[in-house]
Motif scaffolding. Structure first.
Motif, short mmCIF file in Angstrom:
data_model
loop_
_atom_site.label_atom_id
_atom_site.label_comp_id
_atom_site.label_asym_id
_atom_site.label_seq_id
_atom_site.Cartn_x
_atom_site.Cartn_y
_atom_site.Cartn_z
N SER A 46 -27.18 -130.27 50.30
CA SER A 46 -25.97 -130.96 50.73
C SER A 46 -24.74 -130.47 50.00
CB SER A 46 -26.12 -132.47 50.52
OG SER A 46 -27.20 -132.99 51.27
N ASN A 47 -24.95 -129.85 48.83
CA ASN A 47 -23.83 -129.37 48.04
C ASN A 47 -23.04 -128.32 48.82
OD1 ASN A 47 -22.19 -129.07 45.76
ND2 ASN A 47 -23.47 -127.44 44.93
N SER A 48 -21.72 -128.45 48.81
CA SER A 48 -20.76 -127.60 49.51
C SER A 48 -20.76 -127.83 51.02
CB SER A 48 -20.99 -126.10 49.22
OG SER A 48 -22.09 -125.58 49.95
N ILE A 49 -21.60 -128.76 51.50
CA ILE A 49 -21.59 -129.12 52.92
C ILE A 49 -21.02 -130.52 53.09
CG2 ILE A 49 -23.02 -129.57 54.96
CD1 ILE A 49 -24.96 -127.46 53.98
N TYR A 50 -21.64 -131.50 52.42
CA TYR A 50 -21.18 -132.88 52.53
C TYR A 50 -20.16 -133.24 51.47
CZ TYR A 50 -24.86 -133.50 55.95
OH TYR A 50 -25.65 -133.38 57.06
N TRP A 51 -20.03 -132.41 50.42
CA TRP A 51 -18.97 -132.56 49.43
C TRP A 51 -18.62 -131.17 48.90
CZ3 TRP A 51 -23.82 -134.95 48.75
CH2 TRP A 51 -24.70 -134.29 47.88
N SER A 52 -17.47 -131.06 48.26
CA SER A 52 -17.04 -129.77 47.73
C SER A 52 -18.08 -129.23 46.75
CB SER A 52 -15.68 -129.92 47.02
OG SER A 52 -14.70 -130.37 47.93
N ASP A 53 -18.16 -127.91 46.67
CA ASP A 53 -19.14 -127.27 45.81
C ASP A 53 -19.01 -127.80 44.38
OD1 ASP A 53 -21.07 -125.66 44.83
OD2 ASP A 53 -19.92 -123.80 44.91
N SER A 54 -20.02 -128.55 43.94
CA SER A 54 -19.97 -129.17 42.62
C SER A 54 -21.37 -129.48 42.15
CB SER A 54 -19.14 -130.46 42.66
OG SER A 54 -19.26 -131.17 41.44
N GLU A 55 -21.85 -128.73 41.18
CA GLU A 55 -23.18 -128.97 40.64
C GLU A 55 -23.24 -130.31 39.91
OE1 GLU A 55 -25.87 -127.30 41.31
OE2 GLU A 55 -24.68 -125.93 42.53
N SER A 56 -22.13 -130.70 39.28
CA SER A 56 -22.13 -131.97 38.57
C SER A 56 -22.25 -133.14 39.54
CB SER A 56 -20.86 -132.11 37.73
OG SER A 56 -19.70 -132.13 38.55
N GLU A 57 -21.57 -133.05 40.70
CA GLU A 57 -21.68 -134.13 41.68
C GLU A 57 -23.09 -134.18 42.25
OE1 GLU A 57 -19.59 -136.11 45.61
OE2 GLU A 57 -18.58 -134.50 44.52
N THR A 58 -23.68 -133.00 42.47
CA THR A 58 -25.05 -132.95 42.96
C THR A 58 -25.99 -133.65 41.98
OG1 THR A 58 -24.63 -130.87 44.12
CG2 THR A 58 -26.93 -131.41 43.66
N ALA A 59 -25.82 -133.35 40.69
CA ALA A 59 -26.67 -133.97 39.66
C ALA A 59 -26.43 -135.47 39.59
CB ALA A 59 -26.38 -133.32 38.31
N GLU A 60 -25.17 -135.90 39.71
CA GLU A 60 -24.86 -137.33 39.66
C GLU A 60 -25.47 -138.08 40.84
OE1 GLU A 60 -20.66 -137.65 39.43
OE2 GLU A 60 -20.53 -136.82 37.39
#
Length: 288
Positions: free
Chosen positions: A136-150
């Motif tokens: 979902s990273n960079s598709i449903y939200w801007s490319d962000s590994e920290s948001e993915t982890a959160e």
């Protein structure tokens, strides 16, 4: 004084205020004293059966130490909770709607969750969640590994809260068999997901998981997903899952009752708990 009609907005506000008060280690009596209200009134608000004025809510948030985006969100929830105009559905457009959905599920006494083509969030394995959030990273939200982890950490904590905190609840999960075939991550993730479902069935006797077999005719919920929540002292709430964006909530009988009937029908189409367990064991033996 008559209690305000319970709505989803009031229920969400009450749960959020309960969480903030608990985190601040304050009692209902202390909270009431700050705004000149009785502990009983605070209890009504926290149970979604009463409202607060803007000044009262602001003073409570100061008392609880709520700041930033969370404070703004709760003030907006308070404004929505004060509305008296009738409405059929409520779309949660405020920040972090998944936080409020998790709180609703944790507070519910019964959770009914159906998905088509994907494993429902409550019973996803850790690796399945990680893989799902990664894609979902960079598709449903801007490319962000920290948001993915959160988001991954939040979903896992959400599962823990629903299964392990609060009063005992009945949880019914139904999903279509293709959810086991649609690969998320890789084959090892999917095998781990099947093992996770089996472990959940062993660990939680009150958990009922049913799989609708591939090719089952006349499924009225193909391509959709829904959650129906029952509460001990609140009106039921329906939630329509969506591919992207805010999802609508419903608390009116004319909306919730059809959702209940849909779930009842897919539950009839699904394998029993025992047969689902046998199917999952068969999948492991086949190397799925």
């Amino acid at each position: 004084m008559a209690l305000a009609r319970q709505t989803i907005e009031r229920l969400q506000l009450g749960l959020a205020l309960t969480r903030l008060r608990t985190q601040a280690k304050k009692s209902q009596g202390e909270a009431g004293a700050v705004i000149g209200r009785t502990p009983g009134r605070i209890s009504q608000v926290e149970n979604g059966k009463g409202g607060l004025g803007v000044d009262e809510l602001t003073k409570l948030l100061d008392f609880y130490g709520a700041h930033g985006r969370e404070r703004e969100t709760i003030l907006a929830l308070g404004a929505a909770a004060r509305r008296r105009a009738p409405r059929r559905g409520y779309v949660d457009n405020l920040p972090e709607p998944f936080q409020r959905l998790a709180e609703l599920q944790a507070a519910a006494t019964r959770v009914r969750w159906y998905e088509c083509g994907v494993i429902p969030g409550l019973v996803q394995s850790k690796d399945y969640v990680r893989a799902l959030m990664a894609l979902s990273n960079s598709i449903y939200w801007s490319d962000s590994e920290s948001e993915t982890a959160e988001r991954t950490a939040f979903r896992l904590d959400h599962q823990r809260r629903v299964f392990e905190t609060g009063a005992a609840k009945r949880i019914e999960i139904v999903f279509t068999e293709d959810s086991l075939d649609n690969v998320i991550g890789d084959g090892s993730v999917m095998r781990g997901q099947v093992l996770h479902l089996l472990q959940l069935l062993e660990s939680y006797p009150a958990l009922d998981i049913g799989v609708v077999p591939a090719g089952t005719p006349d499924n009225p919920a193909l391509g959709g997903g829904l959650v129906v929540l029952d509460f001990a002292h609140s009106t039921p709430v329906g939630f329509a899952t969506s591919l992207h964006g805010p999802a609508p909530y419903y608390d009116q009988p004319e909306d919730v009752e059809p959702m209940r009937r849909i779930f009842a029908r897919v539950k009839e189409l699904a394998l029993s708990r025992a047969d689902t367990r046998a199917l999952l064991i068969g999948r492991i033996k086949e190397g799925t």
